[in-house]
Design an enzyme around this catalytic site. Structure first.
Site, PDB file in Angstrom:
ATOM      1  N   ALA A  33     -14.720 -81.365 -33.516  1.00  0.00           N
ATOM      2  CA  ALA A  33     -16.028 -80.671 -33.554  1.00  0.00           C
ATOM      3  C   ALA A  33     -17.154 -81.359 -32.929  1.00  0.00           C
ATOM      4  O   ALA A  33     -16.811 -82.674 -32.360  1.00  0.00           O
ATOM      5  CB  ALA A  33     -16.427 -80.845 -35.183  1.00  0.00           C
ATOM      6  N   ASN A  34     -18.257 -80.857 -32.784  1.00  0.00           N
ATOM      7  CA  ASN A  34     -19.560 -81.729 -32.128  1.00  0.00           C
ATOM      8  C   ASN A  34     -20.199 -82.660 -33.169  1.00  0.00           C
ATOM      9  O   ASN A  34     -19.925 -82.110 -34.414  1.00  0.00           O
ATOM     10  CB  ASN A  34     -20.470 -80.682 -31.407  1.00  0.00           C
ATOM     11  CG  ASN A  34     -19.882 -80.132 -30.369  1.00  0.00           C
ATOM     12  OD1 ASN A  34     -18.765 -79.758 -30.036  1.00  0.00           O
ATOM     13  ND2 ASN A  34     -20.792 -80.261 -29.208  1.00  0.00           N
ATOM     14  N   ARG A  35     -20.816 -83.462 -32.934  1.00  0.00           N
ATOM     15  CA  ARG A  35     -21.660 -84.351 -33.874  1.00  0.00           C
ATOM     16  C   ARG A  35     -22.826 -83.125 -34.205  1.00  0.00           C
ATOM     17  O   ARG A  35     -23.705 -82.936 -33.066  1.00  0.00           O
ATOM     18  CB  ARG A  35     -22.342 -85.307 -33.467  1.00  0.00           C
ATOM     19  CG  ARG A  35     -21.272 -86.518 -33.481  1.00  0.00           C
ATOM     20  CD  ARG A  35     -21.856 -87.826 -33.261  1.00  0.00           C
ATOM     21  NE  ARG A  35     -20.922 -88.913 -32.780  1.00  0.00           N
ATOM     22  CZ  ARG A  35     -19.846 -89.368 -33.515  1.00  0.00           C
ATOM     23  NH1 ARG A  35     -20.218 -89.212 -34.835  1.00  0.00           N
ATOM     24  NH2 ARG A  35     -19.193 -90.268 -32.937  1.00  0.00           N
TER      25      ARG A  35
END
Ligand code: CTP
Ligand code: CA
Length: 223
Positions: A33-35
């Site tokens: 995932a992205n932050r």
């Protein structure tokens, strides 16, 4: 607030907002995932609804709860987000604030990967659909106003300007998210709004204030 809903400068306008990260499974118990806390996208959806818009809020698994008074569509992956966005259209405007994972893991299955003395797992990636670009470049059913985001760590203006052209969106909200700024995960943001004909640096302010200002700009553009 309740009395305001359905009234205001965006009354009668339907607006799609994407927000939060996407989660791309590696196996049933792991993901990439992205932050993204989802704070800015959530604030934007709340501000649009407060100005009377009918908001469809397509969100990945965010840290903050979705706002009241919007239609929430919860998704996990980029592919699911694209499908949900397609379902949510037509709309007068689309605001694409989600931090969509650029890749998914090929062959992610329903069995957990196990540690093995035979060595480390190898992941292979495939590209995710670009939701903003897909919608921006639609020949039919494109929202009249499409707003993208560009979270960059360096050469913010150059990257964001190029991104606006590459995606085919109308506006880009660019920001510097390098760790020293404290913007990622924080309550403030400092953005540059890039439109067809201008580049505006907004002072650093709360994410709620950025949302209100952006919603007012959207209302003016759709009026
Ligand atoms: N975006 C999207 N779908 C994707 C990737 C990005 O809709 N698969 C949208 C984001 O919501 C954002 C804009 O595109 O509004 C820019 O995202 P960003 O990650 O900055 O752009 P990319 O084209 O993925 O470029 P980069 O290599 O910098 O990650
Ligand atoms: Ca990206």
């Amino acid at each position: 607030v309740e009395a305001q809903l359905g009234d205001g400068p965006l009354k009668g306008k339907r607006i799609l907002v994407t927000s939060g990260p996407t989660h791309e499974p590696i196996d049933p118990v792991r993901y990439i995932a992205n932050r993204s806390s989802g704070a800015q996208g959530t604030a934007i959806a709340r501000a649009l609804a407060a100005m009377g818009a009918e908001v469809v809020f397509v969100t990945g698994p965010a840290d903050v709860p979705p706002p009241d008074g919007v239609e929430v569509v919860a998704v996990q992956t980029a592919k699911e987000m694209l499908a949900a966005v397609g379902q949510a259209l037509p709309a007068d405007a689309g605001v694409f604030a989600a931090a969509v994972a650029d890749w998914h893991v090929e062959g992610a299955g329903d069995r957990k990967l196990k540690k093995s003395k035979d060595g480390l797992p190898t992941l292979s990636f495939a590209e995710n659909p670009d939701i903003l670009k897909t919608i921006s470049q639609r020949s039919e059913g494109r929202p009249r106003l499409v707003v993208g985001f560009a979270a960059e760590t360096n050469d913010v203006l150059a990257h964001a300007t190029a991104k606006r052209a590459r995606k085919g969106c109308d506006w880009i909200v660019a920001n510097d998210v390098s760790p020293a700024t404290g913007i990622m995960g924080g309550s403030e943001n400092a953005v540059t709004l890039i439109t067809e004909d201008a580049t505006e640096d907004w002072p650093r302010m709360s994410k709620d204030a950025v949302a209100t200002r952006l919603a007012a700009r959207i209302a003016a553009a759709l009026a």
